[in-house]
Design a protein around this motif. Structure first.
Motif, PDB file in Angstrom:
ATOM      1  N   VAL A  51       4.572   4.082   9.265  1.00  0.00           N
ATOM      2  CA  VAL A  51       4.545   5.144   9.659  1.00  0.00           C
ATOM      3  C   VAL A  51       2.952   6.128   8.753  1.00  0.00           C
ATOM      4  O   VAL A  51       3.762   6.637   7.364  1.00  0.00           O
ATOM      5  CB  VAL A  51       5.841   5.675   9.533  1.00  0.00           C
ATOM      6  CG1 VAL A  51       5.846   7.519  10.285  1.00  0.00           C
ATOM      7  CG2 VAL A  51       6.916   4.872  10.184  1.00  0.00           C
ATOM      8  N   ILE A  52       2.574   6.256   9.833  1.00  0.00           N
ATOM      9  CA  ILE A  52       1.136   7.364   8.907  1.00  0.00           C
ATOM     10  C   ILE A  52       1.784   8.824   9.111  1.00  0.00           C
ATOM     11  O   ILE A  52       2.212   9.369   9.964  1.00  0.00           O
ATOM     12  CB  ILE A  52      -0.139   7.177   8.848  1.00  0.00           C
ATOM     13  CG1 ILE A  52      -0.465   5.909   9.287  1.00  0.00           C
ATOM     14  CG2 ILE A  52      -1.203   8.158   8.954  1.00  0.00           C
ATOM     15  CD1 ILE A  52      -2.403   5.548  10.306  1.00  0.00           C
ATOM     16  N   GLY A  53       1.430   9.473   7.917  1.00  0.00           N
ATOM     17  CA  GLY A  53       1.970  10.747   7.177  1.00  0.00           C
ATOM     18  C   GLY A  53       3.591  11.296   7.710  1.00  0.00           C
ATOM     19  O   GLY A  53       4.994  12.038   8.213  1.00  0.00           O
ATOM     20  N   GLY A  82       2.856   5.443   5.639  1.00  0.00           N
ATOM     21  CA  GLY A  82       1.082   5.724   4.987  1.00  0.00           C
ATOM     22  C   GLY A  82       0.992   7.212   4.609  1.00  0.00           C
ATOM     23  O   GLY A  82       1.956   7.868   5.262  1.00  0.00           O
ATOM     24  N   GLY A  83       0.050   7.519   3.845  1.00  0.00           N
ATOM     25  CA  GLY A  83      -0.466   8.869   4.416  1.00  0.00           C
ATOM     26  C   GLY A  83      -0.811   9.154   2.666  1.00  0.00           C
ATOM     27  O   GLY A  83      -1.339   8.601   1.959  1.00  0.00           O
ATOM     28  N   ARG A  84      -1.174  10.080   2.866  1.00  0.00           N
ATOM     29  CA  ARG A  84      -3.082  10.770   1.504  1.00  0.00           C
ATOM     30  C   ARG A  84      -2.480  10.770   0.152  1.00  0.00           C
ATOM     31  O   ARG A  84      -3.435  10.367  -0.586  1.00  0.00           O
ATOM     32  CB  ARG A  84      -3.610  12.156   1.998  1.00  0.00           C
ATOM     33  CG  ARG A  84      -4.088  11.987   3.961  1.00  0.00           C
ATOM     34  CD  ARG A  84      -4.496  13.067   3.961  1.00  0.00           C
ATOM     35  NE  ARG A  84      -4.159  13.935   4.047  1.00  0.00           N
ATOM     36  CZ  ARG A  84      -4.441  15.105   4.139  1.00  0.00           C
ATOM     37  NH1 ARG A  84      -5.520  15.618   4.572  1.00  0.00           N
ATOM     38  NH2 ARG A  84      -3.373  16.533   4.574  1.00  0.00           N
ATOM     39  N   ASN A  85      -0.692  10.629  -0.013  1.00  0.00           N
ATOM     40  CA  ASN A  85      -0.788  11.295  -1.525  1.00  0.00           C
ATOM     41  C   ASN A  85      -0.208  10.350  -2.173  1.00  0.00           C
ATOM     42  O   ASN A  85       0.981   9.237  -1.508  1.00  0.00           O
ATOM     43  CB  ASN A  85       0.646  12.392  -1.845  1.00  0.00           C
ATOM     44  CG  ASN A  85       1.153  12.674  -2.527  1.00  0.00           C
ATOM     45  OD1 ASN A  85       0.499  11.548  -3.646  1.00  0.00           O
ATOM     46  ND2 ASN A  85       1.328  13.675  -3.245  1.00  0.00           N
ATOM     47  N   VAL A  91       1.546   3.070   0.606  1.00  0.00           N
ATOM     48  CA  VAL A  91       0.433   2.659   1.445  1.00  0.00           C
ATOM     49  C   VAL A  91      -0.783   4.310   2.027  1.00  0.00           C
ATOM     50  O   VAL A  91      -0.268   4.964   2.323  1.00  0.00           O
ATOM     51  CB  VAL A  91       0.267   1.585   2.433  1.00  0.00           C
ATOM     52  CG1 VAL A  91      -1.771   1.673   2.976  1.00  0.00           C
ATOM     53  CG2 VAL A  91       0.932   0.602   2.623  1.00  0.00           C
ATOM     54  N   VAL A  92      -2.150   3.862   1.120  1.00  0.00           N
ATOM     55  CA  VAL A  92      -2.406   5.094   1.035  1.00  0.00           C
ATOM     56  C   VAL A  92      -3.961   5.467   2.296  1.00  0.00           C
ATOM     57  O   VAL A  92      -4.397   3.898   2.041  1.00  0.00           O
ATOM     58  CB  VAL A  92      -3.561   5.817  -0.232  1.00  0.00           C
ATOM     59  CG1 VAL A  92      -4.524   6.604  -0.205  1.00  0.00           C
ATOM     60  CG2 VAL A  92      -2.952   5.676  -1.225  1.00  0.00           C
ATOM     61  N   VAL A  93      -3.867   6.104   3.493  1.00  0.00           N
ATOM     62  CA  VAL A  93      -4.354   6.116   4.278  1.00  0.00           C
ATOM     63  C   VAL A  93      -5.180   7.298   4.610  1.00  0.00           C
ATOM     64  O   VAL A  93      -3.490   8.458   4.934  1.00  0.00           O
ATOM     65  CB  VAL A  93      -3.893   5.518   5.839  1.00  0.00           C
ATOM     66  CG1 VAL A  93      -2.672   5.974   5.847  1.00  0.00           C
ATOM     67  CG2 VAL A  93      -4.406   5.829   6.599  1.00  0.00           C
ATOM     68  N   ASP A  94      -5.973   8.049   5.140  1.00  0.00           N
ATOM     69  CA  ASP A  94      -6.703   9.001   5.647  1.00  0.00           C
ATOM     70  C   ASP A  94      -6.923   9.356   7.069  1.00  0.00           C
ATOM     71  O   ASP A  94      -7.913   8.761   7.007  1.00  0.00           O
ATOM     72  CB  ASP A  94      -7.235   9.900   4.031  1.00  0.00           C
ATOM     73  CG  ASP A  94      -8.073  11.308   4.588  1.00  0.00           C
ATOM     74  OD1 ASP A  94      -7.589  11.702   6.242  1.00  0.00           O
ATOM     75  OD2 ASP A  94      -9.086  11.884   4.264  1.00  0.00           O
ATOM     76  N   ASP A 115       3.274  -2.429  14.504  1.00  0.00           N
ATOM     77  CA  ASP A 115       3.635  -1.358  14.694  1.00  0.00           C
ATOM     78  C   ASP A 115       3.260  -0.221  14.150  1.00  0.00           C
ATOM     79  O   ASP A 115       3.396   0.003  13.157  1.00  0.00           O
ATOM     80  CB  ASP A 115       4.909  -0.762  15.264  1.00  0.00           C
ATOM     81  CG  ASP A 115       5.972  -2.034  16.235  1.00  0.00           C
ATOM     82  OD1 ASP A 115       5.835  -2.004  17.536  1.00  0.00           O
ATOM     83  OD2 ASP A 115       6.600  -2.770  15.384  1.00  0.00           O
ATOM     84  N   VAL A 116       2.448   0.548  14.480  1.00  0.00           N
ATOM     85  CA  VAL A 116       1.720   2.173  14.085  1.00  0.00           C
ATOM     86  C   VAL A 116       2.285   2.874  14.669  1.00  0.00           C
ATOM     87  O   VAL A 116       2.370   3.178  15.132  1.00  0.00           O
ATOM     88  CB  VAL A 116       0.511   1.791  13.791  1.00  0.00           C
ATOM     89  CG1 VAL A 116      -0.336   3.144  12.589  1.00  0.00           C
ATOM     90  CG2 VAL A 116      -0.378   0.631  13.269  1.00  0.00           C
ATOM     91  N   VAL A 117       2.817   3.617  14.247  1.00  0.00           N
ATOM     92  CA  VAL A 117       2.962   5.178  14.762  1.00  0.00           C
ATOM     93  C   VAL A 117       2.301   6.036  13.162  1.00  0.00           C
ATOM     94  O   VAL A 117       2.609   6.273  12.434  1.00  0.00           O
ATOM     95  CB  VAL A 117       5.071   5.198  13.872  1.00  0.00           C
ATOM     96  CG1 VAL A 117       5.114   7.032  13.822  1.00  0.00           C
ATOM     97  CG2 VAL A 117       5.924   4.543  14.377  1.00  0.00           C
TER      98      VAL A 117
END
Length: 267
Positions: A51-53, A82-85, A91-94, A115-117
């Motif tokens: 879950v990105i963000g 997932g996220g930038r912080n 997991v770090v992802v921008d 799955d990717v959200v």
């Protein structure tokens, strides 16, 4: 009885006892392996979801909704944030960086993703005649929310290899409703919706691509309500249900509008 016959009987009995012992040991070993495999299968998640963000307003609601869904229906889900912080995520992802997306997919924690959200992306806001809204500012915003999510879909084809995978993106109801200052957001969201509708024509493998198009969340009304006069907010759990349907519902190429039924009609 002849002595040789007695020896034969004893030999046969000895061989039968040895064979019985050997068979028992083999069966015990098979049972141990079966039990171990059953335990391992039980421990393995049915789905592994990035879950990105996931720490944001929408993403947090989605993570909460997925956990509630897993508990209600006894699903074994592994959720990766997932996220930038880097201090608040697994997991770090921008998504504005293609290299960052690749690094996230190749991270050991993301091995075996199903799955990717995506609940992330920079929106474009401001007066159309504002000199601060330069071409560079527009490119920056589109590079994040639009191109970043499109890049996620493109790269997922390499890294998601299960029988049933999904990628679920996010747009917003400015795609179909006009608001002052949100012309840029309208272009971003409408473009993303159109992109997702086209994916079934391009992706014929195991990956299903959908997009959730939410209205104003109750959790964000204090911050954004003044931008959407006359529109009733929706609960974060309703948005989460949109993502759950996209992941588990078998659909593809769908725009899932999550809006309050009392709101005015779309344009």
């Amino acid at each position: 009885t002849h002595p040789s016959a007695r020896r034969f009987d004893l030999k046969t009995l000895f061989n039968n006892q040895c064979m019985s012992t050997l068979i028992g040991k083999i069966q015990s070993l098979i049972d141990t392996i079966d039990n171990s495999m059953a335990e391992q299968k039980q421990q393995e998640p049915e789905r592994k979801i990035l879950v990105i963000g996931g720490n944001g307003c929408v993403g947090g609601a989605v993570v909460k909704g997925l956990k509630a869904f897993a508990k209600q229906f006894n699903k074994n889900l592994e959720i990766i944030i997932g996220g930038r912080n880097k201090d608040k995520v697994d997991v770090v992802v921008d998504i504005a960086s293609s290299e960052s997306i690749t690094q996230a997919f190749e991270n050991e924690k993301c091995k075996g993703l199903t799955d990717v959200v995506c609940c992330a992306g920079k929106g474009l806001y401001g007066p159309l005649n504002d000199e601060k809204v330069t071409r560079e500012a527009m490119i920056t915003a589109f590079n994040s929310k639009v191109f970043g999510q499109m890049d996620l879909v493109m790269k997922s084809q390499k890294y998601l290899k299960d029988k049933d995978n999904s990628v679920t993106l996010i747009s917003g109801y400015t795609a179909t409703n006009a608001f002052p200052l949100f012309w840029g957001s309208s272009a971003q969201n409408a473009g993303l919706n159109a992109f997702v509708k086209s994916t079934p024509l391009e992706i014929n493998n195991n990956i299903r691509v959908n997009i959730v198009c939410p209205g104003l969340l109750t959790e964000a009304k204090d911050k954004y309500a003044s931008c959407f006069y006359g529109f009733k907010p929706i609960d974060g759990s309703d948005v989460a249900n949109g993502y759950i349907r996209a992941i588990f519902g078998g659909i593809r190429g769908q725009v899932l509008y999550i809006d309050n039924p009392d709101n005015p009609s779309k344009i």
